[in-house]
Scaffold this motif. Structure first.
Motif, PDB file in Angstrom:
ATOM      1  N   ALA A  75     -20.622  -2.674  -5.535  1.00  0.00           N
ATOM      2  CA  ALA A  75     -19.552  -3.393  -4.839  1.00  0.00           C
ATOM      3  C   ALA A  75     -18.304  -2.519  -4.878  1.00  0.00           C
ATOM      4  CB  ALA A  75     -19.276  -4.736  -5.504  1.00  0.00           C
ATOM      5  N   LEU A  76     -17.723  -2.287  -3.721  1.00  0.00           N
ATOM      6  CA  LEU A  76     -16.518  -1.469  -3.608  1.00  0.00           C
ATOM      7  C   LEU A  76     -15.375  -2.316  -3.069  1.00  0.00           C
ATOM      8  CD1 LEU A  76     -17.949   1.742  -1.874  1.00  0.00           C
ATOM      9  CD2 LEU A  76     -17.717   1.307  -4.313  1.00  0.00           C
ATOM     10  N   SER A  77     -14.180  -2.015  -3.520  1.00  0.00           N
ATOM     11  CA  SER A  77     -12.988  -2.629  -2.930  1.00  0.00           C
ATOM     12  C   SER A  77     -11.867  -1.600  -2.948  1.00  0.00           C
ATOM     13  CB  SER A  77     -12.580  -3.898  -3.683  1.00  0.00           C
ATOM     14  OG  SER A  77     -12.255  -3.608  -5.014  1.00  0.00           O
ATOM     15  N   ASP A  78     -11.044  -1.676  -1.934  1.00  0.00           N
ATOM     16  CA  ASP A  78      -9.975  -0.694  -1.783  1.00  0.00           C
ATOM     17  C   ASP A  78      -8.827  -1.327  -1.003  1.00  0.00           C
ATOM     18  OD1 ASP A  78      -8.722   1.758  -2.059  1.00  0.00           O
ATOM     19  OD2 ASP A  78     -10.296   2.889  -1.025  1.00  0.00           O
ATOM     20  N   GLU A  79      -7.629  -0.969  -1.374  1.00  0.00           N
ATOM     21  CA  GLU A  79      -6.442  -1.428  -0.641  1.00  0.00           C
ATOM     22  C   GLU A  79      -6.385  -0.683   0.688  1.00  0.00           C
ATOM     23  OE1 GLU A  79      -3.448  -3.302  -1.833  1.00  0.00           O
ATOM     24  OE2 GLU A  79      -4.713  -4.083  -3.431  1.00  0.00           O
ATOM     25  N   THR A  80      -5.899  -1.349   1.701  1.00  0.00           N
ATOM     26  CA  THR A  80      -5.809  -0.721   3.015  1.00  0.00           C
ATOM     27  C   THR A  80      -4.353  -0.592   3.442  1.00  0.00           C
ATOM     28  OG1 THR A  80      -6.650  -0.785   5.269  1.00  0.00           O
ATOM     29  CG2 THR A  80      -6.011  -2.875   4.302  1.00  0.00           C
ATOM     30  N   ASP A  81      -4.129   0.225   4.435  1.00  0.00           N
ATOM     31  CA  ASP A  81      -2.776   0.455   4.942  1.00  0.00           C
ATOM     32  C   ASP A  81      -2.285  -0.747   5.735  1.00  0.00           C
ATOM     33  OD1 ASP A  81      -2.766   3.049   3.904  1.00  0.00           O
ATOM     34  OD2 ASP A  81      -3.750   3.834   5.705  1.00  0.00           O
ATOM     35  N   LEU A  82      -1.022  -1.003   5.620  1.00  0.00           N
ATOM     36  CA  LEU A  82      -0.378  -2.041   6.424  1.00  0.00           C
ATOM     37  C   LEU A  82       0.652  -1.358   7.313  1.00  0.00           C
ATOM     38  CD1 LEU A  82       0.334  -4.758   3.704  1.00  0.00           C
ATOM     39  CD2 LEU A  82      -1.576  -4.649   5.276  1.00  0.00           C
ATOM     40  N   TRP A  83       0.555  -1.595   8.603  1.00  0.00           N
ATOM     41  CA  TRP A  83       1.559  -1.052   9.500  1.00  0.00           C
ATOM     42  C   TRP A  83       2.460  -2.184   9.962  1.00  0.00           C
ATOM     43  CZ3 TRP A  83      -3.577   0.952  10.423  1.00  0.00           C
ATOM     44  CH2 TRP A  83      -3.741   2.242   9.931  1.00  0.00           C
ATOM     45  N   PHE A  84       2.052  -2.876  10.963  1.00  0.00           N
ATOM     46  CA  PHE A  84       2.880  -3.947  11.504  1.00  0.00           C
ATOM     47  C   PHE A  84       2.829  -5.207  10.646  1.00  0.00           C
ATOM     48  CE2 PHE A  84       1.465  -1.319  15.098  1.00  0.00           C
ATOM     49  CZ  PHE A  84       2.695  -0.820  15.479  1.00  0.00           C
ATOM     50  N   SER A  85       1.716  -5.445  10.001  1.00  0.00           N
ATOM     51  CA  SER A  85       1.539  -6.683   9.238  1.00  0.00           C
ATOM     52  C   SER A  85       2.268  -6.677   7.899  1.00  0.00           C
ATOM     53  CB  SER A  85       0.057  -6.955   9.018  1.00  0.00           C
ATOM     54  OG  SER A  85      -0.525  -5.899   8.310  1.00  0.00           O
ATOM     55  N   GLN A  86       2.881  -5.563   7.525  1.00  0.00           N
ATOM     56  CA  GLN A  86       3.619  -5.540   6.265  1.00  0.00           C
ATOM     57  C   GLN A  86       4.814  -6.495   6.285  1.00  0.00           C
ATOM     58  OE1 GLN A  86       5.217  -1.679   5.309  1.00  0.00           O
ATOM     59  NE2 GLN A  86       5.572  -1.225   7.471  1.00  0.00           N
ATOM     60  N   ILE A  87       5.177  -6.937   7.460  1.00  0.00           N
ATOM     61  CA  ILE A  87       6.242  -7.937   7.578  1.00  0.00           C
ATOM     62  C   ILE A  87       5.760  -9.270   7.004  1.00  0.00           C
ATOM     63  CG2 ILE A  87       7.657  -9.237   9.223  1.00  0.00           C
ATOM     64  CD1 ILE A  87       7.342  -6.789  11.110  1.00  0.00           C
ATOM     65  N   PHE A  88       4.450  -9.568   7.158  1.00  0.00           N
ATOM     66  CA  PHE A  88       3.898 -10.852   6.743  1.00  0.00           C
ATOM     67  C   PHE A  88       3.082 -10.774   5.450  1.00  0.00           C
ATOM     68  CE2 PHE A  88       3.771 -10.533  11.423  1.00  0.00           C
ATOM     69  CZ  PHE A  88       4.760 -11.457  11.725  1.00  0.00           C
ATOM     70  N   LEU A  89       2.501  -9.623   5.165  1.00  0.00           N
ATOM     71  CA  LEU A  89       1.576  -9.492   4.040  1.00  0.00           C
ATOM     72  C   LEU A  89       2.039  -8.427   3.067  1.00  0.00           C
ATOM     73  CD1 LEU A  89      -1.689  -9.399   6.176  1.00  0.00           C
ATOM     74  CD2 LEU A  89      -0.819 -11.365   4.909  1.00  0.00           C
ATOM     75  N   GLU A  90       1.731  -8.641   1.785  1.00  0.00           N
ATOM     76  CA  GLU A  90       2.059  -7.628   0.783  1.00  0.00           C
ATOM     77  C   GLU A  90       0.955  -6.574   0.682  1.00  0.00           C
ATOM     78  OE1 GLU A  90       3.227  -9.097  -3.012  1.00  0.00           O
ATOM     79  OE2 GLU A  90       4.437 -10.688  -2.132  1.00  0.00           O
ATOM     80  N   SER A  91      -0.293  -7.027   0.740  1.00  0.00           N
ATOM     81  CA  SER A  91      -1.413  -6.095   0.663  1.00  0.00           C
ATOM     82  C   SER A  91      -2.662  -6.746   1.241  1.00  0.00           C
ATOM     83  CB  SER A  91      -1.674  -5.666  -0.786  1.00  0.00           C
ATOM     84  OG  SER A  91      -2.126  -6.772  -1.533  1.00  0.00           O
ATOM     85  N   VAL A  92      -3.615  -5.900   1.612  1.00  0.00           N
ATOM     86  CA  VAL A  92      -4.913  -6.342   2.090  1.00  0.00           C
ATOM     87  C   VAL A  92      -5.962  -5.498   1.380  1.00  0.00           C
ATOM     88  CG1 VAL A  92      -6.471  -6.457   4.070  1.00  0.00           C
ATOM     89  CG2 VAL A  92      -4.074  -7.096   4.335  1.00  0.00           C
ATOM     90  N   THR A  93      -6.945  -6.171   0.814  1.00  0.00           N
ATOM     91  CA  THR A  93      -8.035  -5.481   0.132  1.00  0.00           C
ATOM     92  C   THR A  93      -9.299  -5.612   0.969  1.00  0.00           C
ATOM     93  OG1 THR A  93      -7.051  -5.961  -2.022  1.00  0.00           O
ATOM     94  CG2 THR A  93      -9.371  -5.334  -1.989  1.00  0.00           C
ATOM     95  N   ILE A  94      -9.941  -4.475   1.211  1.00  0.00           N
ATOM     96  CA  ILE A  94     -11.183  -4.416   1.973  1.00  0.00           C
ATOM     97  C   ILE A  94     -12.327  -4.297   0.960  1.00  0.00           C
ATOM     98  CG2 ILE A  94     -12.481  -3.101   3.695  1.00  0.00           C
ATOM     99  CD1 ILE A  94      -9.985  -4.210   4.899  1.00  0.00           C
ATOM    100  N   GLY A  95     -13.443  -4.950   1.229  1.00  0.00           N
ATOM    101  CA  GLY A  95     -14.582  -4.879   0.324  1.00  0.00           C
ATOM    102  C   GLY A  95     -15.880  -4.608   1.059  1.00  0.00           C
ATOM    103  N   ALA A  96     -16.837  -4.059   0.340  1.00  0.00           N
ATOM    104  CA  ALA A  96     -18.174  -3.807   0.876  1.00  0.00           C
ATOM    105  C   ALA A  96     -19.149  -3.767  -0.288  1.00  0.00           C
ATOM    106  CB  ALA A  96     -18.211  -2.487   1.641  1.00  0.00           C
TER     107      ALA A  96
END
Length: 137
Positions: A75-96
């Motif tokens: 199981a992998l997880s990694d933080e992803t880049d925020l461009w426009f959504s950084q106004i609404f979100l602090e972080s997004v984690t992607i998993g696989a």
């Protein structure tokens, strides 16, 4: 937001490739008798295929349901880049995640391998075929 979401889907696909590579690398190490090196091999292949150095990898190795088999779950997880959504979100984690298995038959060597265990004719020959593999599992 649509631009960011599209990028997240692409990054998730890349992370899935990394998870698949990690599961296969761990399975290979186990198949050649190097169980202690499975974690390092999985991490190396995950990073070679897109997992960042800060990404998280969980590797679980367990006895399989069949005799002489081993199951590997990655199981992998990694933080992803925020461009426009950084106004609404602090972080997004992607998993696989990915799984693989090693079935040791005889001496563990396989000459022909099918990855689809549900297909009736996953390996099929036709015509004039002669297969001679006396040293295979």
């Amino acid at each position: 937001l649509a631009v960011d979401a599209s990028a997240w889907f692409m990054q998730q696909r890349e992370l899935q490739t990394a998870a698949d590579a990690a599961a296969l690398a761990a399975a290979y190490e186990i198949s050649v008798g190097n169980t202690d090196g499975a974690d390092a091999a999985a991490r190396r292949e995950a990073e070679n295929n897109g997992l960042s150095a800060a990404g998280v990898m969980d590797l679980e190795i367990s006895d399989g349901e069949e005799e002489n088999s081993t199951e590997i779950a990655v199981a992998l997880s990694d933080e992803t880049d925020l461009w426009f959504s950084q106004i609404f979100l602090e972080s997004v984690t992607i998993g696989a995640s990915a799984t693989s298995a090693v079935n040791q038959m005889n001496d563990g060597s396989a000459c022909i391998l099918s990855l689809d265990e549900t297909e009736d004719q996953a390996i099929k020959t036709s015509g004039n075929v002669q297969i001679d593999m006396p040293d295979c599992g």
